[in-house]
Design an enzyme around this catalytic site. Structure first.
Site, short mmCIF file in Angstrom:
data_model
loop_
_atom_site.label_atom_id
_atom_site.label_comp_id
_atom_site.label_asym_id
_atom_site.label_seq_id
_atom_site.Cartn_x
_atom_site.Cartn_y
_atom_site.Cartn_z
N ASP A 1 -17.27 1.12 -24.48
CA ASP A 1 -18.62 0.74 -24.94
C ASP A 1 -18.57 -0.47 -25.74
O ASP A 1 -18.86 -0.40 -27.04
CB ASP A 1 -19.14 1.86 -25.98
CG ASP A 1 -20.50 1.89 -26.69
OD1 ASP A 1 -21.05 1.00 -25.73
OD2 ASP A 1 -20.75 2.36 -27.54
N LEU A 2 -17.93 -1.52 -25.15
CA LEU A 2 -17.77 -2.79 -25.51
C LEU A 2 -19.07 -3.78 -25.49
O LEU A 2 -19.11 -4.54 -24.96
CB LEU A 2 -16.49 -3.57 -25.03
CG LEU A 2 -15.15 -3.01 -25.19
CD1 LEU A 2 -14.25 -3.75 -24.39
CD2 LEU A 2 -15.00 -3.23 -26.69
#
Length: 359
Positions: free
Chosen positions: A215-216
């Protein structure tokens, strides 16, 4: 139970009580921070120290082993000089506490952690220059590579076979896509899911496995100014989507999220790919699937955002913040097509690396 009923709803007075009881700290300032399904608070103490109090949703709080592994990963990365938060122990020496509260649907239990505070600006608030995109790709690859050395007796909990945000679980979207019935994008979304099943799944045996952050996005990467009017990455946040996946998943996810915040989305992939391959060169199968995997991440963002809004309409503004912008990048990438997108990405990456070698 709906998503709305799973999300904690602690008041500031309850946060003060938790801080005093669990950590013997007296808050002088408390501000609510955005969160998809948890509850986060910025807390400044009377001594001037800064923290983030993170209260997990009721569903994730039922799996303390998973939260423990996530917390251990954060600590491991911090020890390896990555700018991650770490958890502070309670007065009894625990890194998390299970708190019971009625948030409107009967008593639920919520896991609470006090994390270090990382200063910085969200990456979406600064110009996404080729150099910053290069550094972002490089950071993501280094993160996944170092996590190959991570050891924990319960690391198997990261398999998360039914986790909807895993890039291995794109077919799970078929159970949720009804929320876009009548929407002009639904046919295109279904087409991408079909491409994933026909083009990605047969190649997965050739992908290299790793633990991915997963979830960057722009809310989870912080930057600070450095020399020559440029920026450096100063924070990596939110390990709630940590899962066992593939290196190529992380690259696709990060490219997709950076595309969302770029004026010319297709220009994102080249510098990021150059940074990534500086650390971890892709193999043929991974290169061939990158385009569909980026589109697949857009599908997840769009479909699940619409679904979660039906479960928690009061949080619509936050839930839809990425999805609304993702539609433009998704359409842009679809219109270009696989051949043209790959040509831009891989040629730009090669040129970027050539310039790096010259300097």
């Amino acid at each position: 139970m709906s998503e709305e009923n799973l999300q904690p709803n602690f008041s500031q007075s309850q946060v003060i009580e938790i801080m005093k009881r669990l950590y013997r700290l007296t808050p002088s300032e408390i501000n609510s921070l955005p969160s998809y399904c948890d509850q986060n608070f910025y807390v400044k103490t009377s001594e001037g120290d800064e923290y983030v109090l993170k209260i997990m949703n009721a569903d994730d709080s039922k799996n303390p082993t998973l939260i423990d592994v996530q917390t251990s990963v954060m600590s491991f990365l911090h020890q390896n000089e990555f700018p991650t938060q770490t958890a502070l122990p309670t007065i009894s020496g625990q890194l998390m506490s299970l708190e019971e509260k009625d948030c409107g649907c009967g008593c639920q239990k919520y896991l609470v952690r006090l994390l270090t505070y990382l200063p910085g600006t969200l990456i979406s608030k600064v110009p996404l220059t080729p150099q910053l995109l290069y550094e972002t790709g490089k950071m993501a690859a280094k993160l996944d590579k170092i996590l190959q050395e991570f050891k924990h007796p319960d690391v198997s909990v990261l398999q998360r076979e039914q986790f909807i945000w895993s890039m291995s679980n794109i077919p799970l979207l078929e159970a949720y896509i009804y929320v876009l019935d009548g929407h002009p994008l639904q046919a295109a979304l279904k087409s991408v899911i079909h491409q994933y099943k026909s083009a990605v799944i047969p190649n997965q045996s050739n992908f290299r496995k790793c633990i991915v952050h997963g979830d960057l996005n722009d809310l989870n990467i912080l930057v600070q100014p450095c020399e020559s009017d440029s920026y450096k990455i100063s924070g990596i946040l939110d390990f709630g989507d940590l899962n066992s996946g593939y290196f190529i998943d992380e690259l696709a996810i990060t490219i997709a999220y950076m595309m969302v915040h770029h004026q010319t989305p297709i220009e994102v992939g080249g510098p990021m790919l150059a940074g990534w391959e500086n650390v971890f060169p892709l193999n043929k199968s991974e290169k061939d699937c990158l385009y569909v995997l980026v589109l697949s991440r857009f599908c997840q963002s769009i479909v699940y955002a619409h679904y979660f809004v039906t479960q928690n309409p009061e949080n619509e503004e936050y839930l839809m913040v990425t999805a609304k912008k993702a539609v433009h990048a998704f359409r842009h990438l679809l219109e270009l097509g696989k051949e043209e997108a790959e040509k831009v990405w891989f040629q730009t990456a090669a040129q970027f690396n050539d310039r790096k070698q010259e300097t």
